[in-house]
Design an enzyme around this catalytic site. Sequence first.
Site, mmCIF file in Angstrom:
data_model
loop_
_atom_site.group_PDB
_atom_site.id
_atom_site.type_symbol
_atom_site.label_atom_id
_atom_site.label_comp_id
_atom_site.label_asym_id
_atom_site.label_seq_id
_atom_site.Cartn_x
_atom_site.Cartn_y
_atom_site.Cartn_z
ATOM 1 N N ASP A 192 -1.383 -0.833 -4.161
ATOM 2 C CA ASP A 192 -1.564 0.036 -5.325
ATOM 3 C C ASP A 192 -0.285 0.065 -6.173
ATOM 4 O O ASP A 192 0.718 -0.563 -5.819
ATOM 5 C CB ASP A 192 -1.960 1.449 -4.871
ATOM 6 N N ASP B 246 -4.073 3.921 2.454
ATOM 7 C CA ASP B 246 -5.528 3.700 2.580
ATOM 8 C C ASP B 246 -5.858 2.228 2.856
ATOM 9 O O ASP B 246 -7.018 1.838 2.880
ATOM 10 C CB ASP B 246 -6.274 4.202 1.334
ATOM 11 N N GLU C 99 -4.541 -17.492 -19.886
ATOM 12 C CA GLU C 99 -5.228 -18.391 -18.966
ATOM 13 C C GLU C 99 -6.197 -19.208 -19.813
ATOM 14 O O GLU C 99 -7.069 -18.649 -20.465
ATOM 15 C CB GLU C 99 -6.007 -17.599 -17.914
ATOM 16 N N ASP D 294 0.849 -1.194 0.000
ATOM 17 C CA ASP D 294 0.000 0.000 0.000
ATOM 18 C C ASP D 294 0.883 1.241 0.000
ATOM 19 O O ASP D 294 1.563 1.525 0.984
ATOM 20 C CB ASP D 294 -0.902 -0.081 1.244
ATOM 21 N N ASN E 85 -0.118 4.508 -0.357
ATOM 22 C CA ASN E 85 -0.658 5.799 0.113
ATOM 23 C C ASN E 85 -1.414 5.712 1.437
ATOM 24 O O ASN E 85 -2.064 6.665 1.852
ATOM 25 C CB ASN E 85 -1.561 6.419 -0.958
ATOM 26 N N ASP F 255 -7.004 -13.015 -19.632
ATOM 27 C CA ASP F 255 -7.961 -13.655 -18.740
ATOM 28 C C ASP F 255 -8.885 -14.568 -19.559
ATOM 29 O O ASP F 255 -9.357 -14.170 -20.631
ATOM 30 C CB ASP F 255 -8.781 -12.552 -18.059
#
Length: 530
Positions: free
Chosen positions: A21, A17, A261, A13, A15, A192
């Site tokens: 990210d 929160d 995938e 993380d 930032n 995907d």
Amino acid sequence: MVLYENHLPSMRDGNGDGIGDLEGLIAALDHLAELGVGGVWVGPFFRSPLLDQGFDITDHCDVEPVFGDLATFDRLVAAAHARGIRVIVDYVPNHTSDRHPWFIESRSSRTSPRRDWYVWADAAPGREVPNNWTSEAGGSVWEWDEGSGQFYLHSHLREQPDLNWRNPEVRDAMLDVLRFWLDRGADGFRIDVAHMLMKDPGLRDNPVDPHRGDNPWDIQHPDFAGQLHIHDRMHPDLHEELRRIRAVLDGYDGDRVAIGEIEGMDWDRWARYFGEHLDELHLPFAFRLIETAWEAPALAAVLGELDDALPEGAWPILALGNHDRRRLATRLGRPQARVAAMLLLTARGTPTILYGDELGLVDQDVPVERRRDAFARATGGVSRDPTRTPMPWNAGPNSGFSPADARDLWLPVCVEYQTLNVEAQRADPRSSLTLYRRLLELRRASAALTAGDWERHAASDDHVLVYARTAGAERCVVALNLTPRARTVDLGETGDLLLSTLLDRDGRAAGPVIELRADEGVLLRTGGAG
Ligand code: NOJ
Ligand code: CA
């Protein structure tokens, strides 16, 4: 190249929160460089309501603000490239979020110009829905849309309507998505559900599959696992679309890679995804390996089958886990997870390491009220959150994943983080992280291990999996004790013991008879200098 599967909300993380990210991933790159991987598969970071961890997209060409912005992505690419790490972006062509402007327009009326961008149908005569297809998230794939009076198809959550790739406008719009990220420096894509792009135009029923209902290696809803999905996926027409996708990548400089995938139980079908002229996917995942019992004869058979099925000039990509499955160390236990690391990094193919597996991370209990994965919402659905908990970086607050003052972490941190974390394992010469680093180092330095042939070794038996990798004069032999008891193998050859998974007897002469301790794997060089 060794590929690292990052899971963006869970990596780091940046930032405060509580959610991982792109900034956090930039901060994690030094760890990846030290580990020695050549590529990072980022995980979806596009605009999304995040019901399916970002695989439910409302804008394929923008960054979900919780993950950063386009400028952060550009910095990620630059920072990764500066460390010799390639950036693999997810490409999610099969479906969008139901909040995507395309779908909102499509469902607005039967005469909407975008109606045909998704798959709409009426109930079959005398039935309640168009056909029997079942969703990976449980229940029917068909959702009734009251406003326009038809059903739409969703192979996953009802909030993830499937795009209609038979419509050339859809295809062109989705090929533009590839160009968008290639122009920004993406080195390739992890596509995907690449096996799902085309469906049977007649929407025929799938036959029932009596055998797939209890696959312990995959987290699939029993509704889904009970059918042979031959009409809603693996349609032959999808190969033409994969060729179009590949052609876009080939139009760019450098080696832009298409990783797919796909459904992988049947080797012939798997081999077809390379394309008849090797003009489809560079690297279709061979999931069969994940789904094989952890026993020497079964694994030897599967590795041999893989080798036999591989088309001339093609190259496999391997994984022993991913964000949809139980963690490796949960499935096998920590001692065998180390043996599995040696298998993954010495078998023939591009290995993919799921973030945290280098530490021996196990699934974590995630209380129901903290679950994120909407796939668990259906009756009988299983949450994939236990696999996806934050990466433990150190023994400090929030395990170093988030700053100390961050509240409401995305998912709970691992209960053992005070001892099981990157910092602690970096300092420990016998840790799982050290084992991975050593394996990657040896692999990089060895032509036999990176690119050599694979062959089952005559010493392979019911308990110890033994195989050889050779390139020119260089020959490496790997002997993996898959049991919790000491075993003896007679290799019939001698060499240097390059590495033991227990990291305590490297760099000495060994063989022909090797005494393997419980849960021990060894790597020998028996020929050539490497
Ligand atoms: C496959 C992804 O691996 C999985 O996490 C996701 O839920 C489905 N595709 C839908 O995009
Ligand atoms: Ca964050």
